[in-house]
Design a protein around this motif. Structure first.
Motif, mmCIF file in Angstrom:
data_model
loop_
_atom_site.group_PDB
_atom_site.id
_atom_site.type_symbol
_atom_site.label_atom_id
_atom_site.label_comp_id
_atom_site.label_asym_id
_atom_site.label_seq_id
_atom_site.Cartn_x
_atom_site.Cartn_y
_atom_site.Cartn_z
ATOM 1 N N ARG A 197 0.779 -1.130 -0.096
ATOM 2 C CA ARG A 197 0.169 -0.212 -0.011
ATOM 3 C C ARG A 197 0.904 1.331 0.189
ATOM 4 N NH1 ARG A 197 -1.494 3.448 3.683
ATOM 5 N NH2 ARG A 197 -0.549 2.173 5.307
ATOM 6 N N LEU A 198 1.795 1.279 0.974
ATOM 7 C CA LEU A 198 2.929 2.504 1.078
ATOM 8 C C LEU A 198 3.592 2.528 -0.345
ATOM 9 C CD1 LEU A 198 4.140 1.963 4.795
ATOM 10 C CD2 LEU A 198 2.728 3.772 3.922
ATOM 11 N N GLY A 199 4.184 1.399 -0.878
ATOM 12 C CA GLY A 199 4.892 1.417 -1.950
ATOM 13 C C GLY A 199 4.113 1.858 -2.981
ATOM 14 N N PHE A 200 2.914 1.539 -3.445
ATOM 15 C CA PHE A 200 2.220 2.157 -4.466
ATOM 16 C C PHE A 200 2.016 3.442 -4.229
ATOM 17 C CE2 PHE A 200 0.804 -2.565 -5.369
ATOM 18 C CZ PHE A 200 1.357 -2.318 -7.096
ATOM 19 N N ALA A 201 1.606 4.195 -2.956
ATOM 20 C CA ALA A 201 1.074 5.248 -2.850
ATOM 21 C C ALA A 201 2.130 6.387 -3.254
ATOM 22 C CB ALA A 201 0.544 5.515 -1.378
ATOM 23 N N ILE A 202 3.395 6.128 -2.986
ATOM 24 C CA ILE A 202 4.476 7.294 -3.182
ATOM 25 C C ILE A 202 5.112 7.104 -4.416
ATOM 26 C CG2 ILE A 202 6.381 5.894 -2.051
ATOM 27 C CD1 ILE A 202 7.000 8.537 -0.501
ATOM 28 N N ALA A 203 4.784 5.991 -5.246
ATOM 29 C CA ALA A 203 5.707 5.655 -6.360
ATOM 30 C C ALA A 203 5.113 6.541 -7.611
ATOM 31 C CB ALA A 203 5.750 4.312 -6.602
ATOM 32 N N GLY A 212 15.339 -12.655 -7.306
ATOM 33 C CA GLY A 212 16.448 -12.038 -7.861
ATOM 34 C C GLY A 212 16.305 -11.274 -9.370
ATOM 35 N N VAL A 213 15.189 -11.620 -9.826
ATOM 36 C CA VAL A 213 14.780 -10.738 -11.230
ATOM 37 C C VAL A 213 13.646 -10.066 -11.521
ATOM 38 C CG1 VAL A 213 15.868 -12.828 -12.695
ATOM 39 C CG2 VAL A 213 13.474 -12.751 -12.065
ATOM 40 N N ILE A 214 13.716 -8.966 -12.231
ATOM 41 C CA ILE A 214 12.338 -8.139 -12.502
ATOM 42 C C ILE A 214 11.109 -8.984 -13.022
ATOM 43 C CG2 ILE A 214 11.635 -6.189 -13.253
ATOM 44 C CD1 ILE A 214 14.311 -4.902 -12.802
ATOM 45 N N ARG A 215 10.385 -8.905 -12.263
ATOM 46 C CA ARG A 215 8.870 -9.679 -12.750
ATOM 47 C C ARG A 215 7.964 -8.905 -13.402
ATOM 48 N NH1 ARG A 215 10.309 -15.189 -12.438
ATOM 49 N NH2 ARG A 215 10.993 -15.609 -10.349
ATOM 50 N N ALA A 216 8.008 -7.329 -13.022
ATOM 51 C CA ALA A 216 7.102 -6.592 -13.640
ATOM 52 C C ALA A 216 7.442 -5.114 -13.215
ATOM 53 C CB ALA A 216 5.496 -6.773 -12.922
ATOM 54 N N ARG A 217 6.986 -4.259 -13.890
ATOM 55 C CA ARG A 217 7.413 -2.753 -13.916
ATOM 56 C C ARG A 217 6.163 -2.094 -14.349
ATOM 57 N NH1 ARG A 217 12.844 -1.274 -15.303
ATOM 58 N NH2 ARG A 217 13.511 -3.232 -15.691
ATOM 59 N N GLY A 218 5.804 -0.951 -13.974
ATOM 60 C CA GLY A 218 4.997 0.046 -14.443
ATOM 61 C C GLY A 218 4.461 0.988 -13.514
ATOM 62 N N THR A 219 3.547 1.908 -13.880
ATOM 63 C CA THR A 219 3.157 2.844 -12.790
ATOM 64 C C THR A 219 2.103 2.037 -11.519
ATOM 65 O OG1 THR A 219 0.966 3.004 -14.065
ATOM 66 C CG2 THR A 219 2.729 4.790 -14.637
ATOM 67 N N LEU A 223 -0.038 -1.486 -12.449
ATOM 68 C CA LEU A 223 0.283 -2.896 -11.666
ATOM 69 C C LEU A 223 -0.843 -3.275 -10.501
ATOM 70 C CD1 LEU A 223 4.142 -2.724 -10.972
ATOM 71 C CD2 LEU A 223 2.757 -3.806 -12.648
ATOM 72 N N ALA A 224 -1.365 -2.026 -10.167
ATOM 73 C CA ALA A 224 -2.607 -2.394 -9.109
ATOM 74 C C ALA A 224 -3.720 -3.192 -9.879
ATOM 75 C CB ALA A 224 -2.959 -1.160 -8.857
ATOM 76 N N ASP A 225 -3.787 -2.972 -11.197
ATOM 77 C CA ASP A 225 -4.714 -3.440 -11.974
ATOM 78 C C ASP A 225 -4.473 -5.085 -12.313
ATOM 79 O OD1 ASP A 225 -6.642 -1.383 -11.874
ATOM 80 O OD2 ASP A 225 -5.850 -0.526 -13.536
ATOM 81 N N SER A 226 -3.372 -5.490 -11.880
ATOM 82 C CA SER A 226 -2.867 -6.521 -12.526
ATOM 83 C C SER A 226 -2.862 -7.665 -11.390
ATOM 84 C CB SER A 226 -1.354 -6.601 -12.979
ATOM 85 O OG SER A 226 -0.707 -7.894 -13.133
ATOM 86 N N PRO A 227 -3.977 -8.593 -11.228
ATOM 87 C CA PRO A 227 -4.163 -9.414 -10.467
ATOM 88 C C PRO A 227 -3.083 -10.641 -10.217
ATOM 89 C CG PRO A 227 -5.921 -9.813 -12.142
ATOM 90 C CD PRO A 227 -5.056 -8.683 -12.501
ATOM 91 N N ASP A 228 -2.438 -10.978 -11.137
ATOM 92 C CA ASP A 228 -1.838 -12.016 -11.114
ATOM 93 C C ASP A 228 -0.456 -11.367 -10.234
ATOM 94 O OD1 ASP A 228 -2.936 -13.309 -13.007
ATOM 95 O OD2 ASP A 228 -1.769 -13.044 -14.837
ATOM 96 N N ILE A 229 -0.150 -10.178 -10.712
ATOM 97 C CA ILE A 229 1.193 -9.580 -10.044
ATOM 98 C C ILE A 229 0.933 -9.819 -8.286
ATOM 99 C CG2 ILE A 229 2.748 -7.525 -9.433
ATOM 100 C CD1 ILE A 229 3.032 -8.845 -12.082
ATOM 101 N N GLN A 230 -0.275 -9.028 -8.026
ATOM 102 C CA GLN A 230 -0.555 -9.223 -6.835
ATOM 103 C C GLN A 230 -0.707 -10.660 -5.995
ATOM 104 O OE1 GLN A 230 -4.312 -7.211 -5.637
ATOM 105 N NE2 GLN A 230 -3.842 -5.950 -7.403
ATOM 106 N N ALA A 231 -1.027 -11.556 -6.664
ATOM 107 C CA ALA A 231 -1.390 -12.884 -6.059
ATOM 108 C C ALA A 231 0.073 -13.586 -5.987
ATOM 109 C CB ALA A 231 -2.110 -13.783 -7.008
ATOM 110 N N ILE A 232 1.046 -13.473 -7.032
ATOM 111 C CA ILE A 232 2.169 -14.228 -6.992
ATOM 112 C C ILE A 232 3.092 -13.462 -5.973
ATOM 113 C CG2 ILE A 232 3.911 -14.961 -8.407
ATOM 114 C CD1 ILE A 232 2.154 -15.303 -10.620
ATOM 115 N N TYR A 233 3.304 -11.897 -6.302
ATOM 116 C CA TYR A 233 4.548 -11.462 -5.507
ATOM 117 C C TYR A 233 4.138 -10.387 -4.506
ATOM 118 C CZ TYR A 233 6.552 -13.018 -9.659
ATOM 119 O OH TYR A 233 6.914 -13.875 -10.966
ATOM 120 N N LEU A 234 3.137 -10.259 -4.563
ATOM 121 C CA LEU A 234 2.633 -9.290 -3.343
ATOM 122 C C LEU A 234 1.869 -9.919 -2.223
ATOM 123 C CD1 LEU A 234 1.739 -6.101 -5.462
ATOM 124 C CD2 LEU A 234 4.087 -6.842 -4.581
ATOM 125 N N GLY A 235 1.751 -11.338 -2.327
ATOM 126 C CA GLY A 235 0.743 -12.064 -1.247
ATOM 127 C C GLY A 235 -0.524 -11.413 -1.143
ATOM 128 N N GLY A 236 -1.241 -10.873 -2.144
ATOM 129 C CA GLY A 236 -2.479 -10.711 -2.354
ATOM 130 C C GLY A 236 -3.018 -9.492 -1.699
#
Lengths: 239, 293
Positions: A197-203, A212-219, A223-236
């Motif tokens: 939440r904090l990370g998205f809010a300020i970025a 160790g690799v970059i999985r995704a990047r964007g505003t 990224l907030a609209d990408s459910p896959d990213i949340q499920a896999i890397y952000l613990g939902g």
């Protein structure tokens, strides 16, 4: 005053174990980039690769000048301020002495008077405890001191490693309000953060690291609209 | 003559020399986390250097100053050449390096200056003063004044100067210090230089009494270790206080404990080391760390 940081194909190792693969990253002047990812994703390693405190390979440019073979103190003096994980305040030294250590990074750049007043305006809590040993401060005060110490070195880019870790929500608010003030003033930042939440809010831009690799990047919005990213890397966690 | 007081005073004077060496050990240990077994030999090399300079015509005071400056540079260089490459190795490897330095210094001193004892004439003559039934020689007084100045200088360096701030920061938090622009390698080397400079003062001012031989400071180093163990390797003030306690303690033991005499006096610091470290790992005077029960 604020600087541009560009990493191209950066690898990094802890001892013989490779921890980062082929990282490309660009922090434009005045931009705030957040590194997200679970524990062990490589956020701290990436920060340390920029700092020069792990073995790394690849191109790291600060305002177009290579810093990938420079030693840590040279990189700090070139204008990269760092707030390491677990605060990184110096025990045994008072608050005032910690801040004087911070000014060492700026000395070579002849930036004149130090920024003590600015730091105390940003974190008024510190003003009353300049003579106190740093290890006696609360977690939140130590984090303010760590950020203050980095700022007094007049950084052109600030690296922050998990600035919210272990802090009460109200303290986190104070810290992130201060960081937003700095961002508004045009200071570029690269923030490693577990709190999505904090990370998205300020970025301005979010980079998601995993193993160790970059999985995704964007505003943040992308990224907030990408459910896959949340499920896999952000613990939902909801952004 | 008051024998007890005389013993205490004489012990305190040599205690200051021991405290100086313990301070040198503590400065290196604080910065680098290393016990420098060659610290006593640094002081011996400095004393020989002072002797050499006086034979070349320099007065004692000039020799002391030059030797202190050269010793600083020597300490700095030894750290850069021999310690820096192994700084990240395990404690045992570093220990072996400092013990090797001790042995190499021993044979270097022997090959340059010979193994026969030499004497360094102090500028103080045979003058002596009796105060409250206790005899103070000019040599004793000079030794006290010079060592107090050296210890005060180190204290001011650490507490009041930018270099001292860097050394304290680097010792307490090496990585954070680097990230604030502190050159860690140079700062640690300066610590070795400062330690060698303290040793130069201690070694040179005590040389008129002890004479010069390659192993002249080996027992003082053992006493210095006892003092630093007692005071805590993390505490500069504790190291000096430990030196005084060890100096007075061994003098009293030598004079009054039956069967100890001059020959077994060195047992006392050894027992002190074992006793201190078995009760508290960090020394008696140290403020940081925890006491193991």
């Amino acid at each position: 005053m604020t600087a541009e940081l560009r990493l191209t194909a950066v690898n990094a190792w802890y001892g013989k174990v490779q921890a980062l693969w082929n990282i490309d990253l660009h922090v434009r002047p005045g931009q705030v980039v957040t590194l997200l990812g679970p524990n062990g994703a490589g956020k701290t390693t990436l920060r340390r690769a920029i700092n020069g405190t792990v073995r790394r390979q690849g191109s790291i440019l600060l305002d177009g000048r290579p810093i990938d073979t420079a030693r840590p103190h040279t990189i700090a003096r070139a204008g990269i301020g760092t707030v390491p994980q677990d605060r990184g305040t110096i025990p045994g030294l008072t608050v005032a002495e910690n801040l004087r250590v911070g000014a060492i990074a700026a000395r070579k750049r002849r930036s004149g008077d130090d920024r003590l007043d600015e730091v105390l305006t940003l974190f008024p809590d510190l003003a009353g405890m300049l003579d106190r040993p740093a290890q006696l401060l609360s977690g939140g005060q130590q984090q303010m001191l760590a950020i203050g110490r980095a700022l007094i070195g007049r950084p052109r880019l600030l690296l922050l490693d998990e600035p919210s870790q272990g802090l009460a929500p109200i303290v986190v608010d104070t810290i992130f309000t201060a960081l937003k003030t700095l961002a508004t003033d045009g200071l570029g930042m690269l923030i490693a953060e577990q709190n999505t939440r904090l990370g998205f809010a300020i970025a301005d831009e979010v980079i998601v690291l995993g193993s160790g690799v970059i999985r995704a990047r964007g505003t943040a919005a992308e990224l907030a609209d990408s459910p896959d990213i949340q499920a896999i890397y952000l613990g939902g966690g909801a952004p | 003559m008051n024998t007890l007081m005389q013993t205490v005073v004489t012990g305190a004077v040599s205690g200051l020399v021991i405290g100086g060496l313990a301070l040198a050990l503590a400065v290196v240990y604080q910065g680098s986390g290393i016990l420098n077994f060659a610290q006593g030999q640094f002081a011996t090399v400095s004393a020989y250097l002072s002797w050499q300079l006086t034979t070349w015509g320099l007065p004692f005071w000039g020799a002391l100053v030059v030797s202190t400056v050269v010793s600083f540079l020597l300490g700095f260089a030894v750290q850069q050449i021999f310690i820096r490459p192994v700084q990240r190795a395990d404690e045992l490897s570093i220990l072996i390096v400092t013990v090797s330095l001790l042995l190499i210094a021993d044979s270097l001193i022997g090959s340059i200056w010979g193994f026969l004892p030499k004497s360094l004439a102090g500028p103080f003559g045979e003058a002596a003063y009796t105060i409250a039934d206790v005899v103070f020689t000019a040599q004793m007084l000079a030794q006290v004044v010079l060592l107090v100045i050296a210890i005060a200088a180190v204290t001011i360096l650490f507490r009041k100067t930018s270099i001292g701030l860097r050394m304290r920061a680097a010792a307490a938090a090496p990585e954070s210090s680097q990230l604030s622009g502190i050159n860690l390698a140079a700062t640690l080397a300066i610590g070795w230089g400062v330690a060698a400079a303290i040793g130069a003062v201690a070694g040179t001012v005590s040389a008129p009494v002890t004479g010069l031989s390659p192993d002249v400071n080996s027992s003082t180093l053992l006493l210095g270790f006892a003092a630093a163990a007692l005071g805590g390797f993390h505490s500069r003030a504790g190291a000096v206080a430990g030196g005084l306690i060890v100096g007075i303690g061994t003098a009293l033991a030598g004079a009054y404990l039956p069967g100890v005499g001059d020959d077994l006096r060195l047992m006392i610091p050894l027992l002190l080391i074992v006793l201190t470290l078995s009760v508290t790992r960090e020394g008696v005077f140290t403020r940081r760390g925890t006491v193991r029960v």
